[in-house]
Scaffold this motif. Structure first.
Motif, short mmCIF file in Angstrom:
data_model
loop_
_atom_site.label_atom_id
_atom_site.label_comp_id
_atom_site.label_asym_id
_atom_site.label_seq_id
_atom_site.Cartn_x
_atom_site.Cartn_y
_atom_site.Cartn_z
N LYS A 36 0.81 -1.21 0.00
CA LYS A 36 0.00 0.00 0.00
C LYS A 36 0.85 1.26 0.00
N VAL A 37 0.68 2.12 1.02
CA VAL A 37 1.33 3.43 1.02
C VAL A 37 2.85 3.29 1.07
N VAL A 38 3.35 2.42 1.95
CA VAL A 38 4.80 2.23 2.07
C VAL A 38 5.39 1.75 0.75
N ASP A 39 4.71 0.79 0.13
CA ASP A 39 5.18 0.26 -1.14
C ASP A 39 5.19 1.33 -2.22
N ASN A 40 4.10 2.08 -2.31
CA ASN A 40 3.99 3.11 -3.35
C ASN A 40 5.05 4.20 -3.19
N VAL A 41 5.24 4.68 -1.96
CA VAL A 41 6.19 5.76 -1.73
C VAL A 41 7.62 5.32 -2.01
N LEU A 42 8.02 4.18 -1.44
CA LEU A 42 9.40 3.72 -1.60
C LEU A 42 9.69 3.30 -3.05
N MET A 43 8.75 2.62 -3.68
CA MET A 43 8.98 2.19 -5.06
C MET A 43 9.01 3.36 -6.03
#
Length: 204
Positions: free
Chosen positions: A102-109
């Motif tokens: 979700k948010v963590v994945d989207n931001v870091l990726m």
């Protein structure tokens, strides 16, 4: 077969050459009696190869073999440090993205995408200019370009491991997120190591 034996012999020869180079760079100060940063020696300016100077001398009369071995030592240090930084940072980012999503994945990726969009050499030069000269600064500048690649690979592995039954069981029994991420990272490391070993054997 003869082809297999030839391949193994060439692989062994390559390994021995690599070991020889590493040993020579590590023990450079004991192999050559000269100082790599010696003052100007006017008697040996542009000296040709000889028994005293197997590779000759440079424009300041310094022994080229000594400078080559000492320079190889720093190159080896930079390579080892940059690989370590890239693998550790990539594993952490990949595990976090795959586990939390979700948010963590989207931001870091998306941040990894930005880094990957910049040419590796240009990125390394920019980071090196910002950090300054030095072994650690150079290693960090080189490792920045490898972090997104490893993070993406480990993210995919984490997504596969994260859906396994033992991970769901750990959540059910109330295991902390940190302990589960550590378990997932260990599984990712094994999968990543197996993949890289396979790629290495294919390259040989």
């Amino acid at each position: 077969t003869r082809t297999a034996l030839y391949g193994e012999a060439m692989a062994f020869l390559g390994l021995m050459m690599l070991v020889l180079l590493v040993v020579a760079t590590v023990f450079a100060t004991w192999i050559t009696p000269y100082d790599y940063d010696a003052p100007t020696d006017y008697a040996n300016l542009y000296a040709k190869p000889s028994l005293a100077h197997p590779f000759g001398c440079d424009e300041l009369g310094r022994d080229l073999l000594t400078r080559l071995l000492v320079g190889g030592r720093y190159s080896l240090m930079v390579a080892l440090i940059s690989v370590a930084i890239g693998i550790v940072a990539g594993m952490v980012i990949g595990a976090l993205c795959g586990f939390f999503g979700k948010v963590v994945d989207n931001v870091l990726m998306r941040f990894m995408d930005i880094i990957m969009a910049i040419p590796g050499m240009m990125l390394a030069i920019c980071v090196s200019v910002a950090l300054g000269s030095g072994v650690w600064q150079t290693a960090l500048a080189i490792s920045v370009g490898t972090i997104p690649i490893i993070a993406r690979q480990l993210r995919g592995s984490t997504l596969l491991v994260n859906s396994q039954e033992y991970i769901e069981a750990a959540r059910t029994f109330g295991e902390s997120s940190g302990k589960i991420i550590l378990t997932v990272s260990e599984a990712d490391a094994a999968m990543y190591q197996q993949k890289k070993m396979h790629q290495g054997s294919t390259a040989f």
